[in-house]
Design a protein around this motif. Sequence first.
Motif, PDB file in Angstrom:
ATOM      1  N   THR A  98       0.831  -1.209   0.000  1.00  0.00           N
ATOM      2  CA  THR A  98       0.000   0.000   0.000  1.00  0.00           C
ATOM      3  C   THR A  98       0.862   1.255   0.000  1.00  0.00           C
ATOM      4  N   VAL A  99       1.902   1.245   0.830  1.00  0.00           N
ATOM      5  CA  VAL A  99       2.786   2.416   0.893  1.00  0.00           C
ATOM      6  C   VAL A  99       3.405   2.657  -0.484  1.00  0.00           C
ATOM      7  N   PHE A 100       3.882   1.580  -1.100  1.00  0.00           N
ATOM      8  CA  PHE A 100       4.482   1.685  -2.437  1.00  0.00           C
ATOM      9  C   PHE A 100       3.479   2.284  -3.412  1.00  0.00           C
ATOM     10  N   LEU A 101       2.261   1.737  -3.416  1.00  0.00           N
ATOM     11  CA  LEU A 101       1.238   2.193  -4.351  1.00  0.00           C
ATOM     12  C   LEU A 101       0.899   3.669  -4.141  1.00  0.00           C
ATOM     13  N   VAL A 102       0.694   4.045  -2.884  1.00  0.00           N
ATOM     14  CA  VAL A 102       0.262   5.415  -2.608  1.00  0.00           C
ATOM     15  C   VAL A 102       1.383   6.407  -2.920  1.00  0.00           C
ATOM     16  N   LEU A 103       2.611   6.060  -2.569  1.00  0.00           N
ATOM     17  CA  LEU A 103       3.721   6.972  -2.864  1.00  0.00           C
ATOM     18  C   LEU A 103       3.936   7.096  -4.381  1.00  0.00           C
ATOM     19  N   TYR A 104       3.799   5.986  -5.062  1.00  0.00           N
ATOM     20  CA  TYR A 104       3.925   5.974  -6.522  1.00  0.00           C
ATOM     21  C   TYR A 104       2.877   6.918  -7.121  1.00  0.00           C
ATOM     22  N   ALA A 105       1.634   6.751  -6.666  1.00  0.00           N
ATOM     23  CA  ALA A 105       0.555   7.614  -7.180  1.00  0.00           C
ATOM     24  C   ALA A 105       0.823   9.075  -6.822  1.00  0.00           C
ATOM     25  N   ALA A 106       1.293   9.306  -5.598  1.00  0.00           N
ATOM     26  CA  ALA A 106       1.558  10.684  -5.170  1.00  0.00           C
ATOM     27  C   ALA A 106       2.632  11.314  -6.046  1.00  0.00           C
ATOM     28  N   ALA A 107       3.669  10.535  -6.368  1.00  0.00           N
ATOM     29  CA  ALA A 107       4.739  11.055  -7.225  1.00  0.00           C
ATOM     30  C   ALA A 107       4.176  11.417  -8.599  1.00  0.00           C
ATOM     31  N   LEU A 108       3.301  10.533  -9.134  1.00  0.00           N
ATOM     32  CA  LEU A 108       2.687  10.822 -10.437  1.00  0.00           C
ATOM     33  C   LEU A 108       1.843  12.091 -10.367  1.00  0.00           C
ATOM     34  N   ILE A 109       1.110  12.230  -9.277  1.00  0.00           N
ATOM     35  CA  ILE A 109       0.217  13.389  -9.134  1.00  0.00           C
ATOM     36  C   ILE A 109       1.020  14.679  -9.066  1.00  0.00           C
ATOM     37  N   ILE A 110       2.063  14.661  -8.244  1.00  0.00           N
ATOM     38  CA  ILE A 110       2.855  15.884  -8.081  1.00  0.00           C
ATOM     39  C   ILE A 110       3.555  16.232  -9.392  1.00  0.00           C
ATOM     40  N   ALA A 111       4.242  15.244  -9.964  1.00  0.00           N
ATOM     41  CA  ALA A 111       4.974  15.520 -11.197  1.00  0.00           C
ATOM     42  C   ALA A 111       4.010  15.908 -12.319  1.00  0.00           C
ATOM     43  N   GLY A 112       3.016  15.053 -12.561  1.00  0.00           N
ATOM     44  CA  GLY A 112       2.092  15.294 -13.660  1.00  0.00           C
ATOM     45  C   GLY A 112       1.272  16.558 -13.460  1.00  0.00           C
ATOM     46  N   GLY A 113       0.731  16.717 -12.265  1.00  0.00           N
ATOM     47  CA  GLY A 113      -0.151  17.851 -11.991  1.00  0.00           C
ATOM     48  C   GLY A 113       0.576  19.173 -12.113  1.00  0.00           C
ATOM     49  N   ALA A 180      -1.286   2.566  -9.878  1.00  0.00           N
ATOM     50  CA  ALA A 180      -0.919   3.928  -9.480  1.00  0.00           C
ATOM     51  C   ALA A 180      -1.526   4.940 -10.437  1.00  0.00           C
ATOM     52  N   VAL A 181      -1.509   4.616 -11.736  1.00  0.00           N
ATOM     53  CA  VAL A 181      -2.103   5.534 -12.711  1.00  0.00           C
ATOM     54  C   VAL A 181      -3.605   5.665 -12.453  1.00  0.00           C
ATOM     55  N   ALA A 182      -4.268   4.530 -12.212  1.00  0.00           N
ATOM     56  CA  ALA A 182      -5.707   4.568 -11.949  1.00  0.00           C
ATOM     57  C   ALA A 182      -6.013   5.437 -10.731  1.00  0.00           C
ATOM     58  N   LEU A 183      -5.176   5.293  -9.729  1.00  0.00           N
ATOM     59  CA  LEU A 183      -5.363   6.051  -8.494  1.00  0.00           C
ATOM     60  C   LEU A 183      -5.071   7.534  -8.720  1.00  0.00           C
ATOM     61  N   ALA A 184      -4.125   7.811  -9.618  1.00  0.00           N
ATOM     62  CA  ALA A 184      -3.620   9.182  -9.756  1.00  0.00           C
ATOM     63  C   ALA A 184      -4.442  10.042 -10.716  1.00  0.00           C
ATOM     64  N   ILE A 185      -5.140   9.414 -11.670  1.00  0.00           N
ATOM     65  CA  ILE A 185      -5.713  10.204 -12.774  1.00  0.00           C
ATOM     66  C   ILE A 185      -6.514  11.427 -12.317  1.00  0.00           C
ATOM     67  N   SER A 186      -7.544  11.209 -11.533  1.00  0.00           N
ATOM     68  CA  SER A 186      -8.401  12.357 -11.229  1.00  0.00           C
ATOM     69  C   SER A 186      -7.675  13.370 -10.335  1.00  0.00           C
ATOM     70  N   TRP A 187      -6.790  12.874  -9.475  1.00  0.00           N
ATOM     71  CA  TRP A 187      -6.073  13.815  -8.613  1.00  0.00           C
ATOM     72  C   TRP A 187      -4.989  14.571  -9.362  1.00  0.00           C
ATOM     73  N   THR A 188      -4.445  13.960 -10.394  1.00  0.00           N
ATOM     74  CA  THR A 188      -3.499  14.687 -11.240  1.00  0.00           C
ATOM     75  C   THR A 188      -4.234  15.813 -11.955  1.00  0.00           C
ATOM     76  N   ALA A 189      -5.424  15.493 -12.460  1.00  0.00           N
ATOM     77  CA  ALA A 189      -6.223  16.511 -13.141  1.00  0.00           C
ATOM     78  C   ALA A 189      -6.554  17.651 -12.174  1.00  0.00           C
ATOM     79  N   TYR A 190      -6.915  17.266 -10.974  1.00  0.00           N
ATOM     80  CA  TYR A 190      -7.256  18.267  -9.959  1.00  0.00           C
ATOM     81  C   TYR A 190      -6.046  19.154  -9.656  1.00  0.00           C
ATOM     82  N   THR A 191      -4.897  18.515  -9.424  1.00  0.00           N
ATOM     83  CA  THR A 191      -3.685  19.273  -9.110  1.00  0.00           C
ATOM     84  C   THR A 191      -3.270  20.153 -10.283  1.00  0.00           C
ATOM     85  N   ALA A 192      -3.463  19.653 -11.508  1.00  0.00           N
ATOM     86  CA  ALA A 192      -3.107  20.443 -12.682  1.00  0.00           C
ATOM     87  C   ALA A 192      -3.979  21.700 -12.765  1.00  0.00           C
TER      88      ALA A 192
END
Lengths: 311, 333
Positions: A98-113, A180-192
Amino acid sequence: MWKVVGERAVSLVVTLLMASVGIYGALFLAPGNPATLLAGGHATPAVLAAIERSEHLNEPFFARYWHWLVAVLHGNLGQSFVYREPVTTLLAGRVGNTVFLVLYAAALIIAGGVVLGLLGALDRRAGAVITVVTSVGLGIPSFVAAIALITVFSVKLGWFPVFGTGSGWLSQLWHLTLPAVALAISWTAYTAQLTKAAVREELGREHVETARSRGISTRHVIVRHVLRNAMIPITTVSGLTVAGLIAGDVVVEQAFGINGLGSFLVQSTLQKDFASVQAVSLILVATFVVVNGLVDVWSLVLDPRLRAGRA
Amino acid sequence: MSVLEIDHLAVDLPVEGVLRRVLHDVTLPIAPGEAVGLVGESGAGKSMVSRAVIRLLPEGAAVHGDIRYAGDSVLAMGRPALRHFRTHDVAMIFQDPRAHINPVRTVGDFLVEALVERGERRESATTTVTALLASVGVSDPERRFRQFPHELSGGLLQRVMIAAALAVSPTLLLADEPTTALDVTTQSDVMVILDARRRERGLAMLFVTHDLELAAAVCDRIAVLYAGLLIEDVPTGDLRRDLRHPYTAGLLASRPDPVSPRRRLAAIPGRPLSAFEIGPGCPFAPRCPFAVARCLSERPELRDLDTGRVACHRAEELRGQLLSIATPGAASA
Ligand SMILES: Nc1ncnc2c1ncn2[C@@H]1O[C@H](COP(=O)(O)OP(=O)(O)OP(=O)(O)O)[C@@H](O)[C@H]1O
Ligand code: SF4
Ligand SMILES: [Mg+2]
């Protein structure tokens, strides 16, 4: 600054305590006998009596809570009577995923967003495209994203595994990419969108104009004056993102069959394993509270005006 | 030769998609070391002139005419030349230091930024700027360096802005209402410091203000802007002695009463027009007590008159009479 940090730390501990009272107390608010609940619903009178003893169920509420809290602080999250194992043992193999997944998604969100938001704010044409893309992205729930990603990238193209977490760092990265991508998509959009708005706002500030008038290079203006200041509102709302990630994690772990805290929470709920549900809830809530505390402190680092303790 | 030549400058700004004229025709040379006060009522276009000089006009602005610094066209400068111009030759002092200095970076960062940007080491920049802080009346420079803008008063912060402008040793200062946002009590202190430092370094200055009295106190020449048109340019020494334009006379007459400064004497009747509203004639005609038919149909050229320039059809014949309306007491007519 340290005084303000101290105040925040105290309020964080109070919040954690209140949350723990709530989570522990749920056992007694739930309909039915707590011992039966802990046992998972099907138990002999002898087992129930044993549980009552080991969990101090015949003592007053706050005494019981105190026993429980002390145990939790010593790293003992109780006994799962359904699996007949300490909850800590059950969690040990799952937390890492879980930690791996959430951190991975968080990294995608921050970088992508941040990259998308910055690009959208600085370039008019890219901005128009990004507005459309992020509006769509914002509306994609993670379970829909999960199904779509699995269909395209696992089933049709075969680029990524459908299921599981893999072993070893690289294999884990490969297995957890689609989740991670599935988890990150909407939050990346939000952050962007948020980044774009914040950067636009900062670009129009008078002090940015001053920097330009002094011949500061565009790159330095963007980094030191625009992004630097835009990070403040972006940071402020990142607590919300964390809450969203925790909620989304449960869904995504189910969809991708990841053996983590989220899927364990669902399983133990179905099994009526109250002790496990309690433990996982406690971990998720504590994570949320602590991360928000860190976000608070980070805001203080970013914004000297807050350090004076005025806001 | 002039250090700065503003040459038939005209500016259009986009308003809801269409260009709208904000400056019609501004020709204004500034000699090395000379301070020129650009005065006029709110909306006359003063800020646009100073912004055009440093190429800080709003996005989408259309600029006509030319602006030359030391003979080079500022409008034609490419990126590197513009950066060199901004980091070495010119510095702008803005009206509101609280808004115009980044609130989340230290005062020290702000002060040395331009020097570091053009390649100086931070330590040497710090030494330069620390000495400057003392010269603009900021005590305890080391401590100020580490402080953030919100920890300084407006007056102190504007001194910091002045120090930052002086730090790059420019030859030209642009100051847009540098004291208007400050406390009344600190306004004159800051103005005195700006004036003294400018004089001792021999810097040319374009001083933008709506306050004719203040401009006259610190400038060598006064240029009067009305509805985006330059209507007079006169040496400060002749301003009160020899009135040549009815609008300037009106401005002088509407200065605060020296006895009770809150009362303004004989404000010019009517409202100032915006640049895009004026007709084909003299922009001041609707408010001018001396207007004749010709004033409505034909725009007066800005032409040489004695020691200055003036744009009024009747300048010569009015020269003698205007003094009376600018004298408090005789102003009610
Ligand atoms: N971004 C903009 N877009 C369009 N028009 C503008 C913009 N900024 C200013 N204007 C208009 O340009 C004209 C000149 O404005 P400017 O700011 O130069 O006036 P000013 O003489 O400096 O007045 P003030 O004393 O109020 O500062 C005004 O009529 C104003 O409404
Ligand atoms: S040209 Fe006519 S209207 Fe304009 S200032 Fe002179 S007298 Fe007045
Ligand atoms: Mg202005």
